[in-house]
Motif scaffolding. Structure first.
Motif, mmCIF file in Angstrom:
data_model
loop_
_atom_site.group_PDB
_atom_site.id
_atom_site.type_symbol
_atom_site.label_atom_id
_atom_site.label_comp_id
_atom_site.label_asym_id
_atom_site.label_seq_id
_atom_site.Cartn_x
_atom_site.Cartn_y
_atom_site.Cartn_z
ATOM 1 N N THR A 79 -44.431 53.987 5.617
ATOM 2 C CA THR A 79 -45.231 55.114 6.324
ATOM 3 C C THR A 79 -44.235 55.612 7.473
ATOM 4 O O THR A 79 -44.716 56.664 8.058
ATOM 5 N N GLN A 82 -45.474 52.389 11.544
ATOM 6 C CA GLN A 82 -45.415 51.444 10.240
ATOM 7 C C GLN A 82 -46.215 50.026 10.466
ATOM 8 O O GLN A 82 -46.100 49.553 11.497
ATOM 9 N N THR A 87 -41.659 57.478 10.108
ATOM 10 C CA THR A 87 -41.156 58.902 10.038
ATOM 11 C C THR A 87 -40.112 59.274 11.195
ATOM 12 O O THR A 87 -39.680 60.296 11.210
ATOM 13 N N LYS A 145 -40.070 61.130 5.151
ATOM 14 C CA LYS A 145 -40.789 59.721 5.579
ATOM 15 C C LYS A 145 -40.204 58.673 4.763
ATOM 16 O O LYS A 145 -39.622 58.977 3.576
ATOM 17 N N SER A 201 -47.005 49.850 1.976
ATOM 18 C CA SER A 201 -46.539 51.012 1.736
ATOM 19 C C SER A 201 -45.706 51.539 3.015
ATOM 20 O O SER A 201 -45.745 51.313 4.072
#
Length: 729
Positions: A392, A376, A394, A439, A390
């Motif tokens: 990101t 991130q 995971t 995600k 955004s």
């Protein structure tokens, strides 16, 4: 007797007339009282007044009084400045007050713009020296003098004599003008440039900071002198020197020291820094965690907080502020001792318990760990801005320090959170990487040591939603900021609408909206009481909700500052924040609306998504008109509730009816004896009753806060925790 009557006839007639009048008055009064009683006791009349035929007269009268429009003041009331002669160091000032809007009001000959209520707030620019402001209100003049002194450095720290351990670090702070060309600090023969910290639009001063580290290896105390602060602005230079700094004898010459976390949770900070900045890339350590103390104490004068550096590279509070409580809270203690060279970690159980996935580990000792989601990126971490453009990430990483291997079966079959796991050796530890099913699909976590000494991670599973706008089974905490002796921002009308009161009013409206959709809503406070920062955080961890939203209002020294703001701290709360932000933009309540990142203390709790709302500037006339309007606040509550609904609606799952029980196969040897059948029937009835009671008890949502932390809810803090950072919120 006749002679007496003749002699006193006039007086007797007058006396009889007065007596008759008094009797008639009493009779009329009794009749009127009975009539009034009949009217007020009539259920139809009471229903008309209160909307209910069963409300008592006292509450009816109170409701009637409260519903009357506020009486407009006939006099001019100036709430800021607080006196007719004040001294300031900023070049601008907000003059606020109230008056009868029907009467003319001018300031230095110019008409004053007022709200319909008569409230006003005016930004004025000041020249160095004395500034005179004359109010003319309905022909009566009042003069205010504001004395402005051009100041380069307004304050500095350390500002008193300080004793520090050898090897300790301390922060040097100069509260100086933003447009200063240079701000430096000189100590023990070393000069450093101080770095300006982020500041709000319109402010003229900010903290310029830098740090110094004291020497080590000294067998006696050393007087190293004071810190000299120098600021240059607009061609002028000013210098100030603090009292002496004493470097105490180096304790590292003695036995090793162990730091133990004694608070329920301890926030961690980067060990290579000396600031008081909270970061989402750090995490908490539960009570009982142990590690070696490295070097001396780190001191931050802006917050008054002291820290221990840990061998693992993190830093924790020794004690900290707990606004608004005056007493400091002890976070960690130190004592002499030794620890094992390494730690062993083994998974004891992996289970879904209620709304959480619980991972329980056996450990050799209570070594520190760190939790972080990734990958991130953030906007500008170097400038303490962790806004994300955004989502990101995971995976979730749990790094166990001083650990070489992690044993256990980490198979996740059809799991609501994780798809798989892997173990990654790293410098100074071992990482358990938990891969998310998709995600950004992470919702919060807590960690604590249970009574058996095991380390338990409780990870919040995704919400279970079966129908649109149906929040049944969803638990939401609403935090009404401030309260009691902590009124928050005072605004234009501190006597009627301080921030704490407006926060609670909006929180109640939001509670009603969310409950209308089936949510179980719990409030951190329901009356005008004080509640400390730690108490709010512990409340949130104990109640273990699916979602938390905090209600605040903003304030500024400039009357022109306006708008609504919506923040989160952890990346997994960004989506929840955006939905609420979008609905407020659609509502059009503010001249401008922003979404971003904030270190607000409650938002740093990791147990669920936490959204901070700043619902307009209580110091701005236009925002204040909406803040003081119950109708507009009802609309704001609906917009926030719609944002909450939007967040949960994304998790709707199709309804799956329970699978039918298979029919039992007939028993060829079953007895046809009537008494036997009756006995069987009675036993079955008893079993069903027991089953229903058990089901009812287990299926009822939690309506009350548990007095103790239940095992399935267990989880074992700076704004003001960072305490100093939340004071303006």
């Amino acid at each position: 007797m006749k002679n007496f009557y003749k002699l006193h006839k006039p007086q007797i007639i007058i006396a009889l007339s007065v007596l008759l009048t008094a009797v008639l008055a009493v009779v009329l009064a009794i009749a009127l009282a009975d009539s009034t009683k009949d009217i007020f006791m009539d259920s139809g009349y009471m229903s008309h007044i209160n909307g209910s035929a069963n409300t008592d007269i006292t509450s009816s009268a109170l409701s009637s009084v409260q519903s009357e429009p506020e009486e407009v003041k006939n006099t001019l009331v100036i709430t800021s400045p607080s006196s007719t002669d004040v001294s300031v160091s900023e070049s601008h000032f907000a003059i606020t007050g109230s008056s009868d809007p029907a009467k003319p009001l001018t300031l230095n000959g110019n008409e004053v713009a007022r709200l319909e209520s008569g409230d006003f707030s005016i930004d004025v620019e000041l020249a160095p020296g004395n500034n005179s402001f004359v109010f003319d209100y309905d022909g009566e003049k009042t003069t205010y003098i504001i004395r402005y002194t051009f100041t380069i450095i307004k304050a500095y720290a350390p500002y008193e004599k300080q004793n520090f351990e050898a090897g300790s670090s301390f922060v040097a702070i100069a509260f100086a003008r933003i447009d200063s060309s240079s701000v430096t600090a000189t100590f023990n023969g070393k000069t450093i440039n101080l770095t300006p910290q982020p500041y709000k639009e319109g402010e003229e001063f900010t903290n310029f900071t830098g740090s110094f580290t004291l020497p080590t290896g000294n067998n006696e105390d050393l007087n190293l002198g004071g810190v000299k602060f120098t600021g240059t602005c607009q061609g002028l230079t000013r210098s100030y020197t603090s009292p002496s700094i004493i470097c105490l004898r180096d304790k590292a010459l003695d036995k090793p020291q162990i730091v133990e976390i004694v608070a329920s949770q301890a926030e961690t900070f980067n060990g290579n820094t000396t600031d008081d900045c909270s970061r989402p890339t750090n995490s908490y350590l539960p009570a009982g965690t142990l590690d070696y103390k490295v070097g001396g104490i780190v001191y931050d004068p802006s917050s008054g907080n002291n820290y221990y550096n840990l061998r693992c590279g993190k830093r924790v509070y020794i004690s900290k502020k707990n606004s608004p409580d005056p007493e400091r809270v002890t976070v960690s203690k130190v004592y002499e001792g030794t620890l094992p060279d390494h730690n062993t970690i083994a998974l004891s159980s992996n289970e879904i318990s209620g709304k959480h996935t619980k991972l329980t580990f056996d450990t050799a000792w209570r070594a520190p760990f760190a939790v972080e989601i990734g990958p991130q990126s953030y906007t500008n971490p170097a400038k303490q801005d962790y806004t994300i453009s955004s989502v990101t990430y995971t995976y979730v990483d749990i790094k166990f320090f001083y650990t070489k291997t992690i044993d256990g079966d980490f198979t996740f079959s059809d799991h609501p959170l994780f798809s798989s796991a892997q173990i990654i050796p790293s410098e100074n530890g071992c990482i358990l990487r938990l891969h998310l099913k998709s995600k950004g699909a992470f919702y919060g976590w807590n960690a604590e040591y249970n009574k058996s000494g095991q380390l338990v991670f409780s990870l919040l599973n995704p919400p279970s939603i079966t129908a649109k706008n149906d929040l049944s089974g969803i638990k939401i905490v609403i935090d009404a900021g401030h309260g009691g002796r902590d009124i928050g921002a005072s605004g234009l009308r501190p006597d009627v609408y301080p921030e704490a009161e407006r926060n609670l009013s909006l929180a109640f409206k939001l509670k009603a909206e969310l409950e209308s959709y089936g949510a179980t809503v719990i409030m951190t406070r329901t009356s005008d009481v004080s509640m400390s920062a730690d108490a709010r955080c512990e409340f949130l961890r104990r109640t273990a909700p699916d979602y938390c939203i905090s209600i605040h209002h903003d304030s500024s020294t400039r009357a022109s500052a306006s708008g609504g703001s919506f923040f989160c701290f952890n990346a997994f709360a960004d989506k929840a924040t955006k939905y609420v932000y979008d609905r407020n933009v659609q509502g059009g309540f503010y001249s401008k609306t922003q979404k971003g990142w904030h270190y607000f203390y409650l938002a740093r709790v990791t147990s669920c998504p936490v959204v901070l709302t700043e619902n307009g500037f209580i110091s701005n006339p236009q925002d204040f008109a909406g803040i003081s309007s119950e109708g507009i606040n009802t609309q704001k509550a609906r917009a926030i509730a719609q944002g909450v609904l939007d967040y949960f609606n994304q998790y709707i799952k199709p309804y799956e009816p329970p699978k039918p029980e298979p029919e039992p196969e007939p028993d060829d040897n079953a007895s046809s004896d009537t008494s036997s059948d009756n006995t069987s029937s009675d036993n079955s009835s008893g079993d069903n009753t027991s089953s229903e009671n058990s089901s009812s008890e287990g299926g009822t949502p939690d309506q009350d806060i548990p007095d103790t932390i239940l095992p399935e809810e267990s989880a074992s803090n700076k704004d003001e925790t960072n305490d100093n950072k939340a004071a303006g919120d």
